[in-house]
Enzyme design. Structure first.
Site, mmCIF file in Angstrom:
data_model
loop_
_atom_site.group_PDB
_atom_site.id
_atom_site.type_symbol
_atom_site.label_atom_id
_atom_site.label_comp_id
_atom_site.label_asym_id
_atom_site.label_seq_id
_atom_site.Cartn_x
_atom_site.Cartn_y
_atom_site.Cartn_z
ATOM 1 N N LYS A 111 0.840 -1.197 0.000
ATOM 2 C CA LYS A 111 0.000 0.000 0.000
ATOM 3 C C LYS A 111 0.878 1.251 0.000
ATOM 4 C CE LYS A 111 -4.498 1.255 1.521
ATOM 5 N NZ LYS A 111 -5.665 0.905 2.304
ATOM 6 N N LYS A 190 -2.562 -13.225 -9.120
ATOM 7 C CA LYS A 190 -3.243 -13.933 -8.032
ATOM 8 C C LYS A 190 -4.713 -13.533 -8.000
ATOM 9 C CE LYS A 190 -3.668 -12.675 -3.584
ATOM 10 N NZ LYS A 190 -3.379 -12.284 -2.202
ATOM 11 N N LYS A 193 -9.883 -10.038 -4.701
ATOM 12 C CA LYS A 193 -10.878 -8.965 -4.825
ATOM 13 C C LYS A 193 -10.219 -7.656 -5.239
ATOM 14 C CE LYS A 193 -15.059 -9.838 -4.209
ATOM 15 N NZ LYS A 193 -15.257 -11.084 -3.495
#
Ligand code: TYM
Length: 322
Positions: A111, A190, A193
């Site tokens: 992040k 991968k 979501k």
């Protein structure tokens, strides 16, 4: 063997969740002395900001897990936030957690690398996860590959606490099913979501077919032989079939002379067939939400009993009980 694992209610479960984790939960519940499976809603709070959605996802997750084979006679199913002992334990562990250890953890690091603001919830996420595991004396934690780093953190924290205060925590180990450690998404990354590349376990058949048709493939001509191992469409197909059918498909790849469209059709058939029974069972459970709540209520009582004992042990060891 004490088995434990958690799964976030951040939306409906996808194939990555199922093959990476849930399928192992079901297998292990029959081999374990005790199995604890929970819905990690406190972890989900770091991403799901809509209260009504979080409530709904949490109930959906419980219903999905039961539909997919979690058996309340064999496993304790509960919701993370219903066991406050875990957040208490989390604080004790926090006092043993070097900042540098958390700075190296991938969820936070990724992040930050993308220039996005991170909060303390995301930063300390692995400590709560450690508390989740240690609170039940779990020794076996079935997960996908992406969670291995977090289990290493858990082992570090348990080791450091034990070193200082004596043998308080059981040392857990990650358990990974080789064939499904990393389930690819529709784009080959991968399945996740956050990459918007998922196919849902309980999506309507028409949406499953549509998602499969959107799976990215290369543009090599129909006649050209292809390497099955490096193709994520083949990897997805392999999840659903036995070795014989997998080999037949691999031979087709190596021979060439077929289109990816045919593989996609075959994938849709085997995938929908694979989940058909669970799909029907889920419909049945959906019509009796009270039963799902009862299972979770019973699970909570069992979970709190065990977590309470471990918390007491940890508190006594570090001088919090006086
Ligand atoms: P979560 O909710 O992201 O994922 C749940 C489980 O699904 C696995 N998984 C995958 N496996 C293979 N391929 C994929 N594409 C894929 N996507 C997801 C994950 O590895 C995981 O096992 N932090 C955890 C939840 C958690 C937990 C715990 C797990 C909280 N406390 C204690 C174990 C023990 C998480 O976010 O999983």
């Amino acid at each position: 063997m004490i088995v434990l694992s958690g799964i976030q209610p951040t939306g409906r479960f996808h194939w990555g969740n199922y093959f990476g984790a849930i399928r192992q939960y079901v297998e292990l519940q029959n081999q374990a002395d005790a199995a604890f499976y929970f819905i990690a809603n406190l972890h989900a709070l770091t991403t799901v900001e809509d209260a009504e959605r979080l409530r709904q996802y949490t109930l959906d997750a419980a219903t999905d897990l039961l539909a997919l084979g979690i058996n309340p006679d064999r496993a304790t199913l509960f919701v993370q936030s219903d066991v406050p002992e875990v957040t208490q334990l989390c604080w004790l562990l926090m006092t043993r957690t070097p900042m540098g250890l958390l700075e190296r953890c991938h969820a936070y690091k990724d992040k930050k690398a993308r220039g996005l603001p991170a909060d303390a919830g995301l930063f300390t996420y692995p400590v709560l996860m450690a508390a989740d595991i240690l609170a039940y004396d779990a020794d076996t934690v079935p997960v996908g590959e992406d969670q291995v780093q977090h289990i290493e953190v858990c082992r570090d924290l348990a080791g450091s606490f034990n070193h200082l205060y004596g043998d308080v925590f059981v040392m857990p180990k990650a358990k990974i099913m080789e064939s499904a450690a990393r389930v690819p998404g529709t784009d080959g990354e991968k399945m996740s979501k956050s990459y918007n590349n998922t196919i849902g376990v309980f999506d309507e058949p028409a949406s499953v077919r549509k998602a499969i048709m959107r799976i990215k493939t290369d543009s090599r001509p129909v006649s050209e032989p292809k390497d099955p191992e490096s193709d994520h469409l083949f990897q997805l197909y392999s999840l659903f079939v036995d070795d014989k059918r997998r080999e037949e498909m691999a031979a087709l790849y190596r021979r060439g002379g077929f289109g990816y469209g045919e593989v996609k059709k075959a994938l849709a058939e085997v995938a929908l067939g694979y989940f058909a029974e669970a799909y029907e069972f889920r419909k049945e459970l959906e019509s009796t939400p009270q039963r799902v709540r009862e299972v979770v209520g019973d699970g909570t009582a069992m979970a709190r009993k065990r977590a309470g004992e471990v918390l007491h042990r940890a508190q006594a060891a570090c001088g919090i009980k006086y």
